[in-house]
Design a protein around this motif. Structure first.
Motif, PDB file in Angstrom:
ATOM      1  N   ARG A   1      10.522  32.896   9.734  1.00 54.87           N
ATOM      2  CA  ARG A   1      10.000  33.664  10.997  1.00 54.87           C
ATOM      3  C   ARG A   1       9.528  35.039  10.358  1.00 54.87           C
ATOM      4  O   ARG A   1      10.008  35.438   9.575  1.00 54.87           O
ATOM      5  CB  ARG A   1      11.081  34.035  11.906  1.00 54.87           C
ATOM      6  CG  ARG A   1      11.438  32.710  12.851  1.00 54.87           C
ATOM      7  CD  ARG A   1      12.724  33.049  13.453  1.00 54.87           C
ATOM      8  NE  ARG A   1      13.727  33.144  13.127  1.00 54.87           N
ATOM      9  CZ  ARG A   1      15.025  33.381  13.210  1.00 54.87           C
ATOM     10  NH1 ARG A   1      15.181  33.215  14.693  1.00 54.87           N
ATOM     11  NH2 ARG A   1      16.287  33.600  12.587  1.00 54.87           N
TER      12      ARG A   1
ATOM     13  N   ASP B   1       7.834  31.162  13.836  1.00 52.47           N
ATOM     14  CA  ASP B   1       7.485  31.757  15.017  1.00 52.47           C
ATOM     15  C   ASP B   1       5.903  31.790  15.528  1.00 52.47           C
ATOM     16  O   ASP B   1       5.701  32.758  16.429  1.00 52.47           O
ATOM     17  CB  ASP B   1       8.082  33.106  15.365  1.00 52.47           C
ATOM     18  CG  ASP B   1       7.511  33.995  14.268  1.00 52.47           C
ATOM     19  OD1 ASP B   1       6.932  33.530  13.531  1.00 52.47           O
ATOM     20  OD2 ASP B   1       8.183  35.022  14.040  1.00 52.47           O
ATOM     21  N   THR B   2       5.119  31.269  14.870  1.00 53.63           N
ATOM     22  CA  THR B   2       3.734  31.109  15.262  1.00 53.63           C
ATOM     23  C   THR B   2       3.065  29.653  15.121  1.00 53.63           C
ATOM     24  O   THR B   2       3.610  28.944  14.302  1.00 53.63           O
ATOM     25  CB  THR B   2       2.649  32.018  14.349  1.00 53.63           C
ATOM     26  OG1 THR B   2       2.611  31.396  12.884  1.00 53.63           O
ATOM     27  CG2 THR B   2       3.126  33.448  14.448  1.00 53.63           C
ATOM     28  N   GLY B   3       2.258  29.389  15.799  1.00 54.54           N
ATOM     29  CA  GLY B   3       1.343  27.867  15.791  1.00 54.54           C
ATOM     30  C   GLY B   3       0.759  27.753  14.517  1.00 54.54           C
ATOM     31  O   GLY B   3       0.811  26.514  14.049  1.00 54.54           O
TER      32      GLY B   3
ATOM     33  N   ASP C   1      10.005  31.293  21.967  1.00 51.92           N
ATOM     34  CA  ASP C   1       8.880  31.709  21.296  1.00 51.92           C
ATOM     35  C   ASP C   1       8.815  31.208  19.769  1.00 51.92           C
ATOM     36  O   ASP C   1       7.995  31.371  19.099  1.00 51.92           O
ATOM     37  CB  ASP C   1       8.852  33.117  21.165  1.00 51.92           C
ATOM     38  CG  ASP C   1       8.226  33.956  22.494  1.00 51.92           C
ATOM     39  OD1 ASP C   1       7.779  32.993  23.146  1.00 51.92           O
ATOM     40  OD2 ASP C   1       8.301  35.128  22.458  1.00 51.92           O
ATOM     41  N   GLN C   2       9.840  30.183  19.551  1.00 58.62           N
ATOM     42  CA  GLN C   2       9.979  29.688  18.256  1.00 58.62           C
ATOM     43  C   GLN C   2       9.732  28.064  18.261  1.00 58.62           C
ATOM     44  O   GLN C   2       9.868  27.534  19.196  1.00 58.62           O
ATOM     45  CB  GLN C   2      11.349  30.256  17.509  1.00 58.62           C
ATOM     46  CG  GLN C   2      11.593  31.609  17.602  1.00 58.62           C
ATOM     47  CD  GLN C   2      12.826  32.013  17.025  1.00 58.62           C
ATOM     48  OE1 GLN C   2      13.701  31.174  16.576  1.00 58.62           O
ATOM     49  NE2 GLN C   2      12.858  33.437  17.114  1.00 58.62           N
ATOM     50  N   PHE C   3       9.487  27.718  16.916  1.00 53.88           N
ATOM     51  CA  PHE C   3       9.366  26.310  16.641  1.00 53.88           C
ATOM     52  C   PHE C   3      10.342  25.876  15.716  1.00 53.88           C
ATOM     53  O   PHE C   3      10.488  26.699  14.579  1.00 53.88           O
ATOM     54  CB  PHE C   3       8.227  25.818  16.045  1.00 53.88           C
ATOM     55  CG  PHE C   3       7.166  26.315  17.023  1.00 53.88           C
ATOM     56  CD1 PHE C   3       6.781  25.640  18.172  1.00 53.88           C
ATOM     57  CD2 PHE C   3       6.105  27.550  16.993  1.00 53.88           C
ATOM     58  CE1 PHE C   3       5.781  25.830  19.166  1.00 53.88           C
ATOM     59  CE2 PHE C   3       5.215  27.775  17.749  1.00 53.88           C
ATOM     60  CZ  PHE C   3       4.794  27.107  18.822  1.00 53.88           C
TER      61      PHE C   3
END
Lengths: 72, 369
Positions: free
Chosen positions: A10, A37-39, A63-65
């Motif tokens: 992250r 945490d970003t696409g 907001d996370q993956f």
């Protein structure tokens, strides 16, 4: 039950999430969990892991993956 | 959508973006932008610095709507696809310095990576040395990345932070349209500034405002979706054998070449190229510095503006470093001209490389894997 190896990527700039994941893949201790945490990081890590012959499942958590990487 | 379908679609995104940029950039030249400068993130940052009076070279002053469009187009895509994520805190001060160093290198060459590829596609063979230099800078950066270089993690920020850069861009658009004149009076009693627009030279050459803005909104939108990066493409190809982004660069060059041919803008040679000089060593050196600074910051200057539109405050700081740095570049007489590098540009590139190497060695993030 052994603890799942987790890579916390992250907040890191490109290409550090991919580098850290690659280092984890090289240890071959599957499954590996990667948190991003970003696409962009989600896509980049997924693409790299798939190119290494791994399966990737992606779960969005707020907001996370959370990416779970397994080897066939 | 099946996973295969999704993969196919995503694989084509950078290529589609490259084609759109490659076609539209030469069209922007046809519509009035300087030669081989349909899009140049470094030159346009410099022109904005000039328009704001941060440097007073009368030939390079204009608020380029392309930059505004990149940020707002990216913002639009990020909002639509729920990727607007305000964040900051990853060594912003270092990123500001890297932005300054990158623009020094870029203006010694006279172009950012986007323009280096566009110059190549326009037949300006001076771009070859610059692209080799860019790749050299990227390779040096990869060494630092492999050694564990990191500017540290960002963290989520209040939503308002993500809006700062878009609001700044809207402010620039207002200044572009209004072009207010209420600054200090010149010898004949006429007010000058605070906004300066060139009446001669590259700064006076521009496509119609709303067309340029529309085109760049589209490019900004696509670049956000595709993660298009003219430096990351080379980095990923070398580090990961991943050609995903690199394909976008190739697509840009091919599309721009074909479009230039169609528009009669392909003029091969070294001499008398528009806004260019023929000093191969410092075309190489300038872009080596720029490439290294971009890699350390995580992406090319276009990508930094795109990231700033999706809420990345650190990328925004890098772009502001470029704009402020561009002011310094001209005030300190570091920028090259058509006749070649300035007497001080090469020294600045060497100092910049030393600073970048120091940054590359000094910053580490504890490994978590």
């Amino acid at each position: 039950m052994s603890e799942i190896k987790t890579v916390d990527a992250r907040g890191l700039s490109c290409p550090q999430p991919v580098i850290l994941t690659r280092q984890a893949l090289d240890k071959k201790e599957f499954p590996i969990q990667v948190i991003v945490d970003t696409g962009t990081s989600r896509d980049n890590v997924t693409r790299m892991a798939q190119s290494q012959g791994c399966r990737v499942s992606v779960e969005a958590k707020g907001d996370q993956f959370v990416l779970t990487i397994t080897k066939e | 959508m099946s996973s295969l379908n999704r993969f196919f679609t995503s694989r084509w995104r950078p290529i589609a973006t490259g084609i759109v940029v490659g076609v539209l950039a030469p069209i922007l030249v046809k519509l009035g932008n300087p030669g081989n400068m349909g899009v140049c993130v470094a030159c346009f940052s410099r022109d904005i610095a000039g328009a704001l009076g941060l440097q007073r070279v009368a030939t390079v002053q204009y608020i380029r709507p392309e930059i505004i469009g990149f940020v707002l187009g990216s913002l639009g895509a990020a909002l639509v696809f729920r990727e607007f994520k305000p964040r900051t805190g990853s060594s912003p001060l270092v990123r500001f310095v890297l932005g300054m160093l990158a623009v020094i290198g870029a203006l010694v060459f006279l172009g950012c990576p986007w323009r280096a590829y566009l110059r190549l596609a326009g037949g300006d063979w001076n771009a070859i040395a610059a692209i080799v230099g860019l790749f050299a800078g990227i390779l040096i950066g990869i060494v630092f990345l492999r050694m564990g270089f990191s500017l540290g993690r960002n963290r989520a920020a209040p939503v308002a932070l993500g809006w700062v850069m878009p609001v700044l861009m809207i402010g620039l658009l207002v200044l572009l349209v209004a072009a207010p004149l209420f600054g200090a009076k010149d010898a004949s009693g006429n007010p000058t500034g605070p906004i300066f627009f060139s009446t001669t030279g590259p700064g006076s050459q521009h496509a119609p405002l709303w067309i340029a803005l529309g085109i760049s909104l589209l490019i900004g939108f696509l670049a956000q979706r595709s993660r298009f990066c003219t430096v990351g493409g080379v980095r990923d190809l070398v580090m990961m054998r991943d050609s995903h982004l690199f394909n976008g660069i190739v697509a840009l060059i091919v599309a721009a070449f074909v479009t230039n041919l169609a528009l009669g803008q392909f003029v091969p040679g070294f001499d008398k190229q528009p806004v260019a000089h023929t000093d191969a060593l410092w075309n190489f050196g300038g872009m080596m510095l720029a490439g290294l600074a971009f890699i350390l910051a995580g992406g090319c200057p276009g990508r930094q503006f795109i990231l700033s539109g999706e809420g990345d405050g650190d990328a925004a700081i890098f772009t502001l470093g470029m704009i402020v740095g561009a002011g310094f570049v001209h005030n300190f007489n570091l920028a090259s001209s058509a006749s070649g590098p300035s007497p001080f540009g090469p020294a600045a590139v060497i100092v910049g490389l030393i600073v970048c190497v120091a940054i590359g060695l000094a910053f580490r993030e504890p490994q978590t894997a």
